[in-house]
Scaffold this active site. Structure first.
Site, PDB file in Angstrom:
ATOM      1  N   ASN A  35     -13.177  -2.814   2.496  1.00  0.00           N
ATOM      2  CA  ASN A  35     -13.994  -1.661   2.515  1.00  0.00           C
ATOM      3  C   ASN A  35     -14.933  -1.836   1.262  1.00  0.00           C
ATOM      4  O   ASN A  35     -14.500  -1.780   0.208  1.00  0.00           O
ATOM      5  CB  ASN A  35     -13.343  -0.385   2.713  1.00  0.00           C
ATOM      6  CG  ASN A  35     -12.418  -0.242   3.531  1.00  0.00           C
ATOM      7  OD1 ASN A  35     -12.842  -0.531   4.938  1.00  0.00           O
ATOM      8  ND2 ASN A  35     -11.193   0.318   3.561  1.00  0.00           N
ATOM      9  N   HIS A  58     -10.421  -5.269  -3.133  1.00  0.00           N
ATOM     10  CA  HIS A  58      -9.079  -5.525  -2.768  1.00  0.00           C
ATOM     11  C   HIS A  58      -8.964  -5.736  -1.150  1.00  0.00           C
ATOM     12  O   HIS A  58      -9.870  -5.255  -0.584  1.00  0.00           O
ATOM     13  CB  HIS A  58      -8.062  -4.261  -3.020  1.00  0.00           C
ATOM     14  CG  HIS A  58      -8.740  -3.053  -2.319  1.00  0.00           C
ATOM     15  ND1 HIS A  58      -9.591  -2.307  -3.148  1.00  0.00           N
ATOM     16  CD2 HIS A  58      -8.571  -2.410  -1.331  1.00  0.00           C
ATOM     17  CE1 HIS A  58      -9.867  -1.262  -2.665  1.00  0.00           C
ATOM     18  NE2 HIS A  58      -9.361  -0.878  -1.184  1.00  0.00           N
ATOM     19  N   GLY A 106     -15.106   3.664   3.497  1.00  0.00           N
ATOM     20  CA  GLY A 106     -13.700   4.099   3.453  1.00  0.00           C
ATOM     21  C   GLY A 106     -13.040   3.589   2.133  1.00  0.00           C
ATOM     22  O   GLY A 106     -11.972   3.651   1.838  1.00  0.00           O
ATOM     23  N   GLN A 107     -14.015   2.967   1.206  1.00  0.00           N
ATOM     24  CA  GLN A 107     -13.441   2.564  -0.014  1.00  0.00           C
ATOM     25  C   GLN A 107     -13.302   3.758  -0.824  1.00  0.00           C
ATOM     26  O   GLN A 107     -14.084   4.627  -1.253  1.00  0.00           O
ATOM     27  CB  GLN A 107     -14.530   1.390  -0.737  1.00  0.00           C
ATOM     28  CG  GLN A 107     -13.586   1.060  -2.118  1.00  0.00           C
ATOM     29  CD  GLN A 107     -14.660  -0.070  -2.702  1.00  0.00           C
ATOM     30  OE1 GLN A 107     -15.899  -0.010  -2.480  1.00  0.00           O
ATOM     31  NE2 GLN A 107     -14.248  -0.749  -4.120  1.00  0.00           N
ATOM     32  N   SER A 108     -11.920   3.946  -1.305  1.00  0.00           N
ATOM     33  CA  SER A 108     -11.752   5.112  -2.471  1.00  0.00           C
ATOM     34  C   SER A 108     -10.993   4.551  -3.715  1.00  0.00           C
ATOM     35  O   SER A 108     -11.050   5.372  -4.541  1.00  0.00           O
ATOM     36  CB  SER A 108     -10.316   5.837  -1.587  1.00  0.00           C
ATOM     37  OG  SER A 108      -9.078   4.759  -1.495  1.00  0.00           O
ATOM     38  N   HIS A 126      -6.958  -5.490   2.133  1.00  0.00           N
ATOM     39  CA  HIS A 126      -5.978  -4.961   3.022  1.00  0.00           C
ATOM     40  C   HIS A 126      -5.404  -6.047   3.806  1.00  0.00           C
ATOM     41  O   HIS A 126      -6.245  -6.832   4.709  1.00  0.00           O
ATOM     42  CB  HIS A 126      -6.376  -3.928   3.862  1.00  0.00           C
ATOM     43  CG  HIS A 126      -6.960  -2.737   3.178  1.00  0.00           C
ATOM     44  ND1 HIS A 126      -6.145  -1.516   2.736  1.00  0.00           N
ATOM     45  CD2 HIS A 126      -7.998  -2.563   2.445  1.00  0.00           C
ATOM     46  CE1 HIS A 126      -6.727  -0.519   2.321  1.00  0.00           C
ATOM     47  NE2 HIS A 126      -8.079  -1.216   2.026  1.00  0.00           N
ATOM     48  N   ASP A 158       0.749  -1.227   0.112  1.00  0.00           N
ATOM     49  CA  ASP A 158      -0.005   0.023  -0.115  1.00  0.00           C
ATOM     50  C   ASP A 158       0.775   1.227  -0.171  1.00  0.00           C
ATOM     51  O   ASP A 158       1.763   1.375   0.731  1.00  0.00           O
ATOM     52  CB  ASP A 158      -0.863  -0.063   1.395  1.00  0.00           C
ATOM     53  CG  ASP A 158      -2.142   1.093   1.310  1.00  0.00           C
ATOM     54  OD1 ASP A 158      -3.219   0.690   1.106  1.00  0.00           O
ATOM     55  OD2 ASP A 158      -1.637   2.176   1.226  1.00  0.00           O
ATOM     56  N   ILE A 159       0.460   2.359  -0.777  1.00  0.00           N
ATOM     57  CA  ILE A 159       1.257   3.309  -0.900  1.00  0.00           C
ATOM     58  C   ILE A 159       1.244   4.253   0.406  1.00  0.00           C
ATOM     59  O   ILE A 159       2.073   5.072   0.665  1.00  0.00           O
ATOM     60  CB  ILE A 159       0.711   4.243  -2.078  1.00  0.00           C
ATOM     61  CG1 ILE A 159       1.708   5.103  -2.723  1.00  0.00           C
ATOM     62  CG2 ILE A 159      -0.538   5.065  -1.885  1.00  0.00           C
ATOM     63  CD1 ILE A 159       1.691   5.841  -3.951  1.00  0.00           C
TER      64      ILE A 159
HETATM   65  P1  DGP Z   1      -9.567   1.595   0.278  1.00  0.00           P
HETATM   66  O1  DGP Z   1      -9.413   2.861   0.868  1.00  0.00           O
HETATM   67  O2  DGP Z   1     -10.047   0.540   1.036  1.00  0.00           O
HETATM   68  O3  DGP Z   1     -10.375   1.792  -1.278  1.00  0.00           O
HETATM   69  O4  DGP Z   1      -7.898   1.495  -0.098  1.00  0.00           O
HETATM   70  C1  DGP Z   1      -7.410   1.823  -1.117  1.00  0.00           C
HETATM   71  C2  DGP Z   1      -5.705   1.750  -0.839  1.00  0.00           C
HETATM   72  O5  DGP Z   1      -5.084   1.969  -1.854  1.00  0.00           O
HETATM   73  C3  DGP Z   1      -5.374   2.827   0.287  1.00  0.00           C
HETATM   74  O6  DGP Z   1      -4.927   2.143   1.494  1.00  0.00           O
HETATM   75  C4  DGP Z   1      -4.204   3.692  -0.522  1.00  0.00           C
HETATM   76  C5  DGP Z   1      -3.866   2.501  -1.631  1.00  0.00           C
HETATM   77  N1  DGP Z   1      -3.372   3.225  -2.823  1.00  0.00           N
HETATM   78  C6  DGP Z   1      -4.073   4.220  -3.546  1.00  0.00           C
HETATM   79  N2  DGP Z   1      -3.434   4.590  -4.727  1.00  0.00           N
HETATM   80  C7  DGP Z   1      -2.132   3.696  -4.670  1.00  0.00           C
HETATM   81  C8  DGP Z   1      -1.095   3.747  -5.674  1.00  0.00           C
HETATM   82  O7  DGP Z   1      -1.116   4.323  -6.377  1.00  0.00           O
HETATM   83  N3  DGP Z   1      -0.231   2.532  -5.441  1.00  0.00           N
HETATM   84  C9  DGP Z   1      -0.373   1.555  -4.179  1.00  0.00           C
HETATM   85  N4  DGP Z   1       0.505   0.928  -3.958  1.00  0.00           N
HETATM   86  N5  DGP Z   1      -1.220   1.853  -3.190  1.00  0.00           N
HETATM   87  C10 DGP Z   1      -2.220   2.985  -3.602  1.00  0.00           C
END
Ligand code: DGP
Length: 116
Positions: free
Chosen positions: A89, A102, A95-97, A104, A34-35
């Site tokens: 999420n 996916h 909290g889904q973005s 976590h 995760d970033i």
């Molecule tokens: P959610 O909020 O459950 O939809 O989680 C999305 C996750 O994705 C969040 O924890 C940050 C991660 N994320 C968003 N953009 C990127 C990206 O470009 N690269 C990576 N590795 N993770 C990302």
């Protein structure tokens, strides 16, 4: 690729059009860091197939989505990460973005309950 998946961030990560730190890959799944890690170890497990959310799953997707949980558990076990939390999420209010399903996998710190 469909129009929806062409614009999907995680489809691009799975296709390696956007760089990420991939820790697991097989025919159907990718796991990458995760970033914005919320724990010392925070990995996202996604299907290569575009499924936008849990609520968009077809019944035929159940086995594939189950493999995300299995892969996350195997990763934690093989990495001796100890206890871990899995989170999925569904929807912005939860909290889904990123709208590509996916799981976590977070490990390396204590986790409170309820999660908030
Ligand atoms: P959610 O909020 O459950 O939809 O989680 C999305 C996750 O994705 C969040 O924890 C940050 C991660 N994320 C968003 N953009 C990127 C990206 O470009 N690269 C990576 N590795 N993770 C990302």
């Amino acid at each position: 690729m469909t129009t929806e998946s062409e614009s999907c961030l995680f489809c691009k990560i799975a296709a390696k059009k956007i760089p990420s730190t991939i820790v697991h890959e097989d025919d159907e799944l990718v796991g990458f860091r995760d970033i914005s890690p919320q724990a010392p170890s925070h990995v996202l497990f996604i299907p290569k197939k575009h499924i936008s959310a849990v609520t968009a799953m077809e019944s035929t997707d159940a086995e594939l989505v189950g493999k995300l949980i299995a892969a996350a558990g195997r990763f934690a076990r093989e990495g001796n990460l100890g206890d871990f939390r899995l989170v999925v999420n569904n929807g912005p209010g939860a909290g889904q973005s990123v709208f590509h399903i996916h799981v976590h996998m977070m490990a390396g710190r204590p986790f409170a309950w309820p999660p908030g």
